[in-house]
Design a protein around this motif. Sequence first.
Motif, mmCIF file in Angstrom:
data_model
loop_
_atom_site.group_PDB
_atom_site.id
_atom_site.type_symbol
_atom_site.label_atom_id
_atom_site.label_comp_id
_atom_site.label_asym_id
_atom_site.label_seq_id
_atom_site.Cartn_x
_atom_site.Cartn_y
_atom_site.Cartn_z
ATOM 1 N N TYR A 429 39.348 -15.523 46.640
ATOM 2 C CA TYR A 429 40.395 -15.082 47.333
ATOM 3 C C TYR A 429 41.540 -14.811 46.326
ATOM 4 O O TYR A 429 41.842 -15.292 45.264
ATOM 5 C CB TYR A 429 41.152 -16.356 48.404
ATOM 6 N N THR A 430 42.272 -13.755 46.360
ATOM 7 C CA THR A 430 43.323 -13.107 45.701
ATOM 8 C C THR A 430 44.728 -13.665 46.684
ATOM 9 O O THR A 430 44.714 -13.151 47.681
ATOM 10 C CB THR A 430 43.340 -11.745 45.217
ATOM 11 N N LYS A 432 48.588 -13.062 47.150
ATOM 12 C CA LYS A 432 49.500 -12.296 46.781
ATOM 13 C C LYS A 432 51.097 -12.774 47.259
ATOM 14 O O LYS A 432 50.931 -13.098 48.459
ATOM 15 C CB LYS A 432 49.335 -10.849 47.281
ATOM 16 N N ARG A 477 42.294 -3.027 45.924
ATOM 17 C CA ARG A 477 42.220 -4.508 46.254
ATOM 18 C C ARG A 477 43.728 -4.824 46.162
ATOM 19 O O ARG A 477 44.096 -6.047 46.590
ATOM 20 C CB ARG A 477 41.603 -5.155 45.048
ATOM 21 N N SER A 478 44.752 -4.013 45.561
ATOM 22 C CA SER A 478 45.848 -4.349 45.378
ATOM 23 C C SER A 478 46.717 -4.243 46.785
ATOM 24 O O SER A 478 48.068 -4.646 46.751
ATOM 25 C CB SER A 478 46.566 -3.857 44.282
ATOM 26 N N TRP A 480 48.534 -3.882 50.353
ATOM 27 C CA TRP A 480 49.026 -4.791 51.466
ATOM 28 C C TRP A 480 49.075 -4.253 52.638
ATOM 29 O O TRP A 480 49.194 -3.301 52.883
ATOM 30 C CB TRP A 480 50.624 -5.288 50.944
ATOM 31 N N ASN A 491 45.669 -13.440 56.321
ATOM 32 C CA ASN A 491 44.544 -13.689 55.710
ATOM 33 C C ASN A 491 43.522 -12.229 55.945
ATOM 34 O O ASN A 491 43.342 -11.822 56.971
ATOM 35 C CB ASN A 491 43.859 -14.655 56.054
ATOM 36 N N ARG A 495 40.020 -9.914 51.064
ATOM 37 C CA ARG A 495 39.634 -11.322 50.676
ATOM 38 C C ARG A 495 40.917 -11.876 49.912
ATOM 39 O O ARG A 495 41.062 -12.392 48.831
ATOM 40 C CB ARG A 495 38.339 -11.591 49.923
ATOM 41 N N ASP A 496 42.050 -11.219 50.496
ATOM 42 C CA ASP A 496 43.368 -11.632 49.891
ATOM 43 C C ASP A 496 44.151 -12.391 51.047
ATOM 44 O O ASP A 496 44.091 -12.498 52.326
ATOM 45 C CB ASP A 496 44.343 -10.471 49.589
ATOM 46 N N VAL A 498 48.368 -13.162 51.721
ATOM 47 C CA VAL A 498 49.321 -12.600 51.434
ATOM 48 C C VAL A 498 50.555 -13.550 51.906
ATOM 49 O O VAL A 498 50.776 -13.716 53.166
ATOM 50 C CB VAL A 498 49.668 -11.193 52.067
#
Length: 691
Positions: A429-430, A432, A477-478, A480, A491, A495-496, A498
């Motif tokens: 998970y990333t 943000k 992948r960046s 939003w 979620n 796989r981020d 925020v």
Amino acid sequence: MSSRILVMICLGVLIAGAAQAADPASTKPQYGNWGFDKAGADMTIKPGDNFFRYANGTWLDRTPIPADKPAVSLRLAMTDLTEQRLHAIMDSATAHATDQTTTLQGKVGAFYQSFMDDAHIEALGAKPIAPELDAVRHATTRDALAALMGRTNTDFDGSLFNVGIDVDLKDPKRYAVYLGQGGLGLPDRDYYLKPAFAKQKAAYHAYVATLLTLSGWSHSDAAAKDVVAFETSIAQASWSKVEQRDPVATYNPMSVTELQQLAPGFAWSAFLKAQRLGDLQRIVIGEKTAFPKLAALYAQTPVATIQAWQAARIADNAAFYLSQPFQNAYFDMHDKTLSGQQVQAVRWKRGVHAVSGGDCGVGERLDCFGNLSWAVGQLYTDKYFPPASKAKIEQLVANLKTAYHARIEKLDWMSPPTKQEALRKLDTYTIKVGYPDHQRDYSQVVVHNDDLIGNVTRAASADWAFYVDRLNGPVDRSDWSMTPQTNDAYNGSLRDIVFPAGILQPPIFDPNADPAINYGAIGAVIGHELTHGFDDEGRKIDADGALRDWWTAADAKAFEARAKKLGAQYSAFEPLPGVHINGDLTMGENIADLGGLTLALDAYHTSLHGKPVPVIDGMTGDQRVFIGWAQAWRGKLTDDAIRRQVTSDPHSPRAFRVNGVVHNIDAWYDAYGVKPGDKLYVAPADRVRIW
């Protein structure tokens, strides 16, 4: 305009919010002396009887729901601050507004100015949508009407089918086009099919007739009757909200040729061409068994009925931007009848939401974007998002991930192979925080300060073009899927997890509050979003973001048994007499709430590093974590908004997001001395423990 399909799971029952509310220079918490408004509690109530009222009862009793809202809550207090800040930003931006302005600030100012020019809007009446209505009148075949439905992402037209673009759940390195059922003007199919909503359905018939009359449509009352009958047939063919929650059942990839064979009777080529998807080869269908029924219904329905339905959809989608008779009708239906709001919000607030995004008339649920929402987000975070908050949230997230890692390793019902996959997914998970790394480009969006309807359609066209143009490129992948000014978290399919700037304020996050309060609030929110990756839907996505079964059969069976037990608990809750929560519809959010608060408590203990926990105002650290969670949900809705939420929203009403969670956590019993005989008491063997 229909909303895009977004493959994400939101924290829920929320609305656009603000960044940190407290004065950055202050060292005093916003609530009380240590982050909790004790004066709003009712500590004459036993915690074990009703923990939500124990923490919030006095505030609930003394705080009325404002006439211009369907709810009141501490979260909506965040919204009020945001509205004021955005109002100031937009007022200031109007000084930079010129015709076809080129600056970001000027575009925001011109758009806001076009909404606030009510005298000009009143003089126009229905003229701004005359081209759309004329197009419907001239579309005398079903094929021509299907082509108009293809404009649903760029104009005010309605559609039987909603189109969106997001990450492919079976191939996360590329994007896919998703197609789902649509066509309803009321919040859910139940409003058409269940006797409990007969009053709302009758009001909707009158509303459609009013819209058609205001639009100059002939025989408006008879046409409205046909429109409602048509939508009732759509509802009968549609999947329920519970059925739509299954990511496996709603992932049905096929070629356009196969779609045409699956659902003949609808002009798919014309529809997709109008969506700028004329060369599309592959599409993912959602409610597969509904598609043949909807296409057959379309083929059998008289063209005149479809025309009247499309005219009503155009007027409904545009009403918010038209003259006062349209706006009044829209308010009476969507806000007053469906949500219990008594008074229309003042014009500047509606203008702020039109430009920036906000409540779309669904209680407190944020379901739509503003027309220049990402531009406003850039202006907002430039002025209001404190960098120090980002660092603190990132540390909290790290602590929560550590706590989750430890819990997965210790699970007694999960086998080592599944644990290994779960831990691998957790590690991918990333996180943000605040705002996107790359801002949305608005340079090609033309905004006029005297053309509100044109501004809306041009902004929508640019937004849709953004998604279409990247369809065949690599996944960003960046990216939003939620604007920075939003008071929510999610979620996502990347796989981020925020956390926009808008959620980072009291009572969710207060840098001056006792850490236990922050762990109970923002910590549990972080845990909630982490848990969404492992709820009844999220658990079907693997560490690569692909829809894949990575569970052993025994582990899946154990999970499902625990989830079913939790669903039964929630289905027994009764927010209003005779109105029960749907434990299946709310399953994912309930699992995430339970996991989130459990993880937050663990992370709080870890953060102490063995040091003794201070007692504050007679409350232990654990008590403060639990009460921080309860305060975060302080608020109430009108009865109509509750009915709407229970019917169509996957989130439980706020009292049960507190009581339904704490009574499953052993530490809560220890913290508050909850015993058999207390109303919330659940025997240890009957408590639900998942993550």
